[in-house]
Write an enzyme that holds these catalytic residues in place. Structure first.
Site, short mmCIF file in Angstrom:
data_model
loop_
_atom_site.label_atom_id
_atom_site.label_comp_id
_atom_site.label_asym_id
_atom_site.label_seq_id
_atom_site.Cartn_x
_atom_site.Cartn_y
_atom_site.Cartn_z
N ILE A 157 -74.37 -36.88 -15.08
CA ILE A 157 -73.01 -37.07 -15.59
C ILE A 157 -72.69 -38.55 -15.41
CG2 ILE A 157 -71.95 -36.49 -13.34
CD1 ILE A 157 -69.59 -35.26 -14.84
N SER A 158 -72.12 -39.17 -16.42
CA SER A 158 -71.83 -40.61 -16.33
C SER A 158 -70.75 -40.86 -15.27
CB SER A 158 -71.33 -41.14 -17.67
OG SER A 158 -72.34 -41.03 -18.64
N LYS A 159 -70.78 -42.08 -14.72
CA LYS A 159 -69.74 -42.50 -13.79
C LYS A 159 -68.38 -42.49 -14.49
CE LYS A 159 -70.58 -46.41 -11.47
NZ LYS A 159 -71.23 -47.64 -10.96
#
Ligand code: SAH
Length: 277
Positions: free
Chosen positions: A125-127
């Site tokens: 999951i992206s930051k």
């Protein structure tokens, strides 16, 4: 504090206690790549999020987890705002989307820290800061609310949920079936009627939804696939991590065949791969 629209459909997540995941609770301070193990490595096996959600919890009884608190999300958004350059509508969307619901239970306590976290199958999951930044750059470069947006790389569906709150319509494509299905499960309760999830190789874009006002890739390519530009409307914007070392690049289609490009910043994304798994 704004109301949490998800709470009406998620009585099992009452606001409980404070900032378990507040800044400094635990985290790395060094910059982390927005990726973990290569996909070719052994897939990370995560406990089913569905099973977690089915754990009986009595309404009104604290879960003891606290990451479901709106206050935790508020403080994440305040930290994003303090970074500067973020669009208010994007920050509003990030206040509303419960990031902890996109994570495996053992990681949910880290949901509101600025971390990329594993979602299985060697993907992340992206930051939050990357999601906020990319969506903000898109909105700023378009100068208006985007109509139809294509996201390449649905992953667990978090960024798609955020985009669906700032754009008229979102198509999001993922090549790994298990993640496509995970995203579908994660997003079901949020009821986002303007979001369509597709299973397929996003290298070819998504002709079913073209032309797009914007294309946003969450996976890094060596060169921008021609389909992404050809499926943009004139005036549309593409944002994608490109090259090695990676740079987040912006492209504006000025006419049918002309494109202006600019470098936004350094980037750390998982690679764009071909084929469907
Ligand atoms: N959007 C996600 C980030 C996912 S990471 C979030 O909300 O955090 C990037 C995703 O791109 C991975 O799930 C990976 O499987 C996917 N991906 C890589 N190459 C792809 C391709 N050719 N087509 C579609 N998805 C791709």
């Amino acid at each position: 504090m704004s109301a949490d629209p998800t709470r009406a459909v998620r009585p099992r997540y009452p606001a409980t206690w404070g900032d378990a995941a507040a800044p400094g609770a635990s985290s790395t301070t060094r910059p982390r790549p927005d990726s973990i193990a290569a996909e070719g490595g052994k897939p990370t096996v995560l406990r089913s999020q569905q099973a977690y959600r089915q754990t009986p919890v009595q309404p009104g009884v604290p879960t003891g987890q606290g990451m479901d608190s709106q206050a935790v999300r508020d403080s994440m958004v305040e930290r994003l705002r303090a970074m500067g350059g973020m669009e208010p509508t994007v920050l509003q969307a990030m206040l509303a989307v419960p990031r902890h619901l996109f994570l495996e239970p053992g990681l949910a306590a880290q949901a509101y820290l600025d971390n990329a976290l594993p979602i299985g199958h060697g993907q992340t999951i992206s930051k939050p800061s990357v999601v906020a930044r990319c969506a903000s750059v898109l909105l700023q470069s378009l100068g208006a609310k985007p109509g139809r947006v294509l996201e390449i790389g649905t992953g667990c569906g978090y960024q798609a949920a955020v985009l669906s709150r700032v754009a008229g319509e979102v198509y999001s494509i993922e090549r790994i079936r298990a993640l496509h299905e995970l995203a579908r499960r994660n997003l079901r309760a949020l009821r986002l009627p303007n979001l369509r999830l597709l299973l397929g190789d996003g290298t070819d874009g998504a002709i079913a939804g073209a032309p797009f006002d914007a294309v946003l890739s969450a996976a890094a390519c060596a060169e921008v696939p021609a389909s992404w530009l050809s499926q943009l409307r004139p005036g549309g914007v593409l944002l994608a991590p490109v090259g090695q070392p990676q740079r987040l690049m912006g492209y504006r289609k000025t006419a049918t065949t002309k494109v202006d490009s600019w470098c936004v910043e350094d980037a750390y994304f998982v690679p764009l791969k071909s084929g469907v798994l």
